[in-house]
Structures are given as C-alpha cells and as structure tokens.
Design a protein around this motif. Structure first.
Motif, short mmCIF file in Angstrom:
data_model
loop_
_atom_site.label_atom_id
_atom_site.label_comp_id
_atom_site.label_asym_id
_atom_site.label_seq_id
_atom_site.Cartn_x
_atom_site.Cartn_y
_atom_site.Cartn_z
N LEU A 210 1.19 14.35 -9.16
CA LEU A 210 2.04 15.54 -9.14
C LEU A 210 2.35 16.03 -10.54
N TRP A 211 2.67 15.11 -11.42
CA TRP A 211 3.02 15.53 -12.78
C TRP A 211 1.81 16.07 -13.51
N VAL A 212 0.64 15.51 -13.26
CA VAL A 212 -0.58 16.04 -13.88
C VAL A 212 -0.83 17.46 -13.40
N VAL A 213 -0.72 17.69 -12.09
CA VAL A 213 -0.94 19.02 -11.53
C VAL A 213 0.12 20.01 -12.02
N THR A 214 1.38 19.58 -12.08
CA THR A 214 2.47 20.46 -12.51
C THR A 214 2.31 20.87 -13.96
N TYR B 109 0.82 -1.21 0.00
CA TYR B 109 0.00 0.00 0.00
C TYR B 109 0.85 1.26 0.00
N SER B 110 1.89 1.29 0.83
CA SER B 110 2.71 2.50 0.93
C SER B 110 3.46 2.78 -0.38
N LYS B 111 3.92 1.74 -1.05
CA LYS B 111 4.61 1.94 -2.33
C LYS B 111 3.63 2.40 -3.40
N ARG B 112 2.42 1.85 -3.38
CA ARG B 112 1.39 2.30 -4.33
C ARG B 112 1.02 3.75 -4.09
N LEU B 113 0.94 4.14 -2.81
CA LEU B 113 0.59 5.50 -2.46
C LEU B 113 1.62 6.48 -3.00
N VAL B 114 2.90 6.20 -2.80
CA VAL B 114 3.97 7.08 -3.29
C VAL B 114 3.93 7.15 -4.81
N SER B 115 3.72 6.02 -5.47
CA SER B 115 3.66 5.99 -6.93
C SER B 115 2.46 6.78 -7.45
N ASP B 116 1.31 6.62 -6.83
CA ASP B 116 0.12 7.35 -7.26
C ASP B 116 0.29 8.85 -7.07
N ILE B 117 0.94 9.24 -5.99
CA ILE B 117 1.15 10.67 -5.73
C ILE B 117 2.07 11.25 -6.80
N ARG B 118 3.08 10.50 -7.21
CA ARG B 118 3.99 11.00 -8.26
C ARG B 118 3.23 11.26 -9.56
N SER B 119 2.37 10.36 -9.94
CA SER B 119 1.58 10.55 -11.17
C SER B 119 0.71 11.78 -11.06
N GLY C 167 -0.43 20.72 -15.74
CA GLY C 167 -1.65 21.51 -15.84
C GLY C 167 -1.43 22.94 -15.37
N GLY C 168 -0.68 23.13 -14.29
CA GLY C 168 -0.37 24.47 -13.80
C GLY C 168 0.45 25.27 -14.79
N LEU C 169 1.44 24.62 -15.40
CA LEU C 169 2.24 25.32 -16.40
C LEU C 169 1.42 25.70 -17.63
N LEU C 170 0.55 24.80 -18.05
CA LEU C 170 -0.32 25.12 -19.20
C LEU C 170 -1.29 26.25 -18.86
N LEU C 171 -1.82 26.24 -17.66
CA LEU C 171 -2.72 27.30 -17.24
C LEU C 171 -1.99 28.64 -17.16
N ALA C 172 -0.75 28.63 -16.65
CA ALA C 172 0.04 29.87 -16.60
C ALA C 172 0.32 30.39 -18.01
N ALA D 233 0.75 28.23 -5.73
CA ALA D 233 0.30 27.37 -4.64
C ALA D 233 -0.27 26.07 -5.19
N MET D 234 -0.96 26.16 -6.32
CA MET D 234 -1.56 24.96 -6.93
C MET D 234 -0.48 23.94 -7.29
N VAL D 235 0.69 24.42 -7.68
CA VAL D 235 1.78 23.52 -8.05
C VAL D 235 2.68 23.23 -6.85
N GLY D 236 2.97 24.21 -6.02
CA GLY D 236 3.93 24.06 -4.94
C GLY D 236 3.44 23.22 -3.77
N LEU D 237 2.19 23.38 -3.39
CA LEU D 237 1.68 22.64 -2.23
C LEU D 237 1.64 21.13 -2.44
#
Length: 104
Positions: A25-29, A13-23, A31-36, A53-57
């Motif tokens: 993160l890249w979508v949010v990053t 579970y913990s390894k899946r959680l870290v992996s899912d968060i990475r994916s 998306g934030g760059l495209l929005l900017a 904040a949308m990208v940094g937090l």
C-alpha cells in the motif's frame, strides 16, 4: 563481539498477508503521489481519475482484508472459538514458550 542470530517462529499466514499488504500500500501510495506530482509539473491538463483509483482501490482492499481478519480473531477468541477452547482445556494457563499472550 559476537552477534547471536535466533530464528523466531514464522508469523501466521494471515498476519503475514496483512503485513505484506501494508508494505505494498505504501509503495502504491507514494508512487501515485509522485506520478501526480510529475503530471502536474509537466503541465498535464487532462483528468486524473485513474490516479485516484490507483491509490484508493488498494486502500479499500486493505480495509476489507483487515475487517475479515478482525472478524476471524473475534470468532477465535469467544466461547466456542479455537483459541478460547484451547485455553480453556489448558485451564487458562500460559503454555511454556508462549510469547503471544500473557498468563492470566
């Protein structure tokens, strides 16, 4: 030609959680760059702190999750930890079918 599909062991579970968060993160990053870029292209002259904040937090949250995961791994692998004691009980021999760690 036949393709053989083998079902491997599901990641913990913990390894899946870290992996899912990475994916995520890249979508949010991205998306934030495209929005900017869109805001700049459309001539938006207001401030954009919400965009940073949308990208940094989420990146900050990822750092916290990874640091707690590494702390858990360190505690499991030192004397008295779950993994260390299991290996010690098995006389530090690699169990059959174990692919996560090489034999000592």
């Amino acid at each position: 030609m036949t393709i053989k599909v083998t079902k491997g062991k599901k990641p913990e579970y913990s390894k899946r959680l870290v992996s899912d968060i990475r994916s995520l993160l890249w979508v949010v990053t991205v998306g934030g760059l495209l929005l900017a870029a869109y805001c700049i292209r459309r001539g938006y002259t207001g401030s954009l702190p919400w965009l940073s904040a949308m990208v940094g937090l989420p990146w900050t949250a990822h750092g916290v999750v990874c640091s707690f995961y590494l702390n858990m791994a360190k505690s499991d692998h030192r004397a008295g930890g779950v993994t260390f004691e299991s290996a010690k009980a098995a006389n530090f021999e690699k169990p059959a079918g174990s692919e996560n760690s090489p034999g000592i």
